[in-house]
Design an enzyme around this catalytic site. Structure first.
Site, mmCIF file in Angstrom:
data_model
loop_
_atom_site.group_PDB
_atom_site.id
_atom_site.type_symbol
_atom_site.label_atom_id
_atom_site.label_comp_id
_atom_site.label_asym_id
_atom_site.label_seq_id
_atom_site.Cartn_x
_atom_site.Cartn_y
_atom_site.Cartn_z
ATOM 1 N N PHE A 1 1.023 -1.134 -0.163
ATOM 2 C CA PHE A 1 -0.012 0.005 0.111
ATOM 3 C C PHE A 1 0.892 1.299 0.033
ATOM 4 O O PHE A 1 0.870 2.049 -0.978
ATOM 5 C CB PHE A 1 -1.113 -0.065 1.029
ATOM 6 C CG PHE A 1 -1.494 1.356 1.643
ATOM 7 C CD1 PHE A 1 -2.144 2.127 0.636
ATOM 8 C CD2 PHE A 1 -1.524 1.404 2.993
ATOM 9 C CE1 PHE A 1 -2.920 3.328 1.167
ATOM 10 C CE2 PHE A 1 -1.832 2.562 3.436
ATOM 11 C CZ PHE A 1 -2.833 3.546 2.748
ATOM 12 N N LEU B 1 5.753 -10.449 -1.851
ATOM 13 C CA LEU B 1 4.140 -10.127 -2.172
ATOM 14 C C LEU B 1 3.451 -11.074 -1.163
ATOM 15 O O LEU B 1 2.202 -11.518 -1.627
ATOM 16 C CB LEU B 1 4.133 -11.134 -3.590
ATOM 17 C CG LEU B 1 4.818 -10.264 -4.763
ATOM 18 C CD1 LEU B 1 4.524 -10.834 -6.200
ATOM 19 C CD2 LEU B 1 4.552 -8.744 -4.826
ATOM 20 N N GLN C 1 10.122 -0.531 3.948
ATOM 21 C CA GLN C 1 8.804 -0.612 4.364
ATOM 22 C C GLN C 1 8.262 -1.807 4.739
ATOM 23 O O GLN C 1 7.117 -2.264 5.340
ATOM 24 C CB GLN C 1 7.735 -0.152 3.318
ATOM 25 C CG GLN C 1 8.166 1.372 2.720
ATOM 26 C CD GLN C 1 7.676 2.443 3.807
ATOM 27 O OE1 GLN C 1 6.542 2.559 4.316
ATOM 28 N NE2 GLN C 1 8.647 3.487 4.094
ATOM 29 N N ALA C 2 8.687 -3.027 4.143
ATOM 30 C CA ALA C 2 8.285 -4.491 4.326
ATOM 31 C C ALA C 2 8.375 -4.770 5.790
ATOM 32 O O ALA C 2 8.943 -4.397 6.651
ATOM 33 C CB ALA C 2 9.257 -5.225 3.594
ATOM 34 N N GLN D 1 5.745 -7.255 8.686
ATOM 35 C CA GLN D 1 4.422 -7.715 9.279
ATOM 36 C C GLN D 1 3.558 -6.589 9.945
ATOM 37 O O GLN D 1 4.209 -5.845 10.874
ATOM 38 C CB GLN D 1 4.645 -9.111 10.204
ATOM 39 C CG GLN D 1 3.775 -9.951 10.916
ATOM 40 C CD GLN D 1 2.611 -8.858 11.579
ATOM 41 O OE1 GLN D 1 1.369 -8.924 10.941
ATOM 42 N NE2 GLN D 1 2.831 -8.368 12.695
ATOM 43 N N ILE D 2 2.419 -6.463 9.267
ATOM 44 C CA ILE D 2 1.951 -4.895 9.861
ATOM 45 C C ILE D 2 0.666 -5.024 10.625
ATOM 46 O O ILE D 2 -0.015 -4.219 11.050
ATOM 47 C CB ILE D 2 1.424 -4.350 8.509
ATOM 48 C CG1 ILE D 2 0.187 -4.938 7.944
ATOM 49 C CG2 ILE D 2 2.509 -3.987 7.772
ATOM 50 C CD1 ILE D 2 -0.516 -3.881 6.971
ATOM 51 N N TYR E 1 4.176 -6.001 17.873
ATOM 52 C CA TYR E 1 4.506 -5.213 16.782
ATOM 53 C C TYR E 1 5.226 -3.814 17.268
ATOM 54 O O TYR E 1 6.265 -3.558 16.701
ATOM 55 C CB TYR E 1 3.184 -4.861 16.242
ATOM 56 C CG TYR E 1 2.946 -3.969 14.911
ATOM 57 C CD1 TYR E 1 3.588 -4.238 13.682
ATOM 58 C CD2 TYR E 1 2.741 -2.630 15.262
ATOM 59 C CE1 TYR E 1 3.536 -3.405 12.657
ATOM 60 C CE2 TYR E 1 2.713 -1.577 14.197
ATOM 61 C CZ TYR E 1 3.254 -2.058 12.979
ATOM 62 O OH TYR E 1 3.303 -1.193 11.938
ATOM 63 N N ILE F 1 -19.231 -0.243 14.215
ATOM 64 C CA ILE F 1 -18.153 0.578 15.077
ATOM 65 C C ILE F 1 -18.220 0.259 16.332
ATOM 66 O O ILE F 1 -19.077 0.024 17.140
ATOM 67 C CB ILE F 1 -18.888 2.164 14.988
ATOM 68 C CG1 ILE F 1 -18.802 2.776 13.394
ATOM 69 C CG2 ILE F 1 -18.035 3.056 15.853
ATOM 70 C CD1 ILE F 1 -19.543 4.111 13.351
ATOM 71 N N GLY G 1 -8.209 -2.972 24.780
ATOM 72 C CA GLY G 1 -7.036 -2.135 24.236
ATOM 73 C C GLY G 1 -7.144 -1.009 23.200
ATOM 74 O O GLY G 1 -6.191 -0.475 22.884
#
Ligand SMILES: NC(=O)c1ccc[n+]([C@@H]2O[C@H](COP(=O)([O-])OP(=O)(O)OC[C@H]3O[C@@H](n4cnc5c(N)ncnc54)[C@H](O)[C@@H]3O)[C@@H](O)[C@H]2O)c1
Length: 322
Positions: A12, A34, A74-75, A77-78, A142, A201, A268
């Site tokens: 992205f 990828l 940027q790579a 695990q997000i 993370y 929401i 959280g």
């Protein structure tokens, strides 16, 4: 022509960075396995390496072949949730991947590494907006892996004199964001609004986030290349917007008024997240130029064109903070 290796360049944010670099006449290569990115995100004729940052041998081949002046890393695990459920995988990609980048940058004479960090390094703060000088106290694996990579970069400056620029992003949104990544609450809402379906929401919707448009984030990366020296910066709009507000803006862009369903807040989930971008504006010669309305309209238009390729609706939004 200066050469830039963009890891995660098919993702992205990375794909927007690649486009901007090409536009500004940098020679660009992408290194991306990828896992979440797509080659359709980038239409550049530069070199591409389809391997993992954890694979030191493959990364070395790419470095040796391309010999970059700069690396924009940027790579990653997000997902915060995946980092909790698989801490080792998060550490392998986000920590070992980053130490591989540092080690090989030293070996192949890279001048500077630009690193995609996150608001997640701060954890909960009583001070808002959070200045970049605020102590870090991550609340997830993370956040810890991002903070650890930051520390290695600072050490690499001391030990090997490789410059670094750490960019701590707030909640990034824009075209090409998938709904599976966290922080994708805007793409999830757009998906529902376009299909005239109900959105969920969590909590009362009064929780606020600091949304930043992806093109502004790409510009910050370009400014980071030009920055003289090393440093850490918040990349954010420094504007807080509630989830209710963002939802109603998307509804008005999509001319739809299906009421959302409210469900209990997730554990959280922060009440407020806001980063101070003053230092970035003063020192990086950067500033966000997209209003939320403009960014949302661009994003909506993008998804309208892509209607068939977005994920099926009904997917629940995950936590919006990374
Ligand atoms: N999106 C946000 O709101 C946000 C906020 C803070 C920080 N960030 C950081 O920005 C960066 C980009 O995130 P994004 O939102 O564009 O996510 P993304 O998933 O779209 O991009 C990540 C890219 O990295 C690639 N990748 C993943 N693991 C890899 C590996 N082991 N080896 C090589 N390539 C790999 C993926 O295929 C993908 O193309 C990440 O470092 C993320 O942690 C994002």
């Amino acid at each position: 022509m200066e050469k830039v290796l963009v890891t995660g360049g098919f993702g992205f944010i990375g794909s927007h960075i690649v486009e901007k670099l090409v536009h500004h006449n940098y020679e660009v290569a992408v290194y991306d396995n990828l896992s979440t990115g797509s080659i359709n995100n980038v239409h550049s004729k530069g070199l591409a390496f389809f391997d993992s940052v954890e694979d030191e041998g493959a990364l070395e081949k790419a470095m040796k072949t391309f010999k970059p002046d700069f690396v924009i890393h940027q790579a990653a695990q997000i997902s915060v949730q995946n980092s909790v459920s698989n801490i080792t995988n998060d550490a392998r990609i986000n920590i070992i991947g980053s130490t591989n980048i540092i080690k090989l940058s030293q070996k192949y004479g890279v001048k500077k590494i630009i690193f995609a960090s996150s608001a997640a390094v701060y954890g909960n703060s009583k001070i808002m907006p959070i200045p970049v000088s605020h102590p870090t106290h991550p609340l997830s694996p993370y956040g810890v892996s991002k903070q650890t990579a930051e520390e290695y970069l600072k050490l690499a400056k001391e030990l090997y004199d490789i410059d670094y620029v750490i960019l701590r992003y707030s909640n990034v949104y824009g075209p090409r964001q998938t709904v599976s990544g966290e922080g994708g609450v805007i793409s999830i809402f757009i998906n529902h609004v376009m299909q005239e379906e109900q959105s969920v929401i969590y909590g009362d919707g009064l929780q606020t986030r600091d949304f930043i448009y992806v093109d502004d984030v790409a510009s910050a990366n370009l400014q980071a290349l030009k920055y003289n020296g090393s440093g850490t910066f918040n990349i954010s709009s420094s504007t807080c917007t509630s989830i209710n507000e963002v939802f109603s803006k998307i509804q008005s862009i999509g001319k739809q008024n299906v009421s959302p369903i409210y469900q209990p807040a997730k554990d959280g989930d922060l009440k407020e997240s806001l980063l101070c971008n003053k230092k970035s504006i003063q020192k990086l010669d950067w500033q966000p130029i997209y209003s939320l309305e403009k960014g949302l309209t661009n994003t909506y238009d993008y998804y309208l064109k892509q209607k068939d390729s977005i994920l099926p609706s009904g997917k629940e939004p995950t936590s919006v903070l990374k």
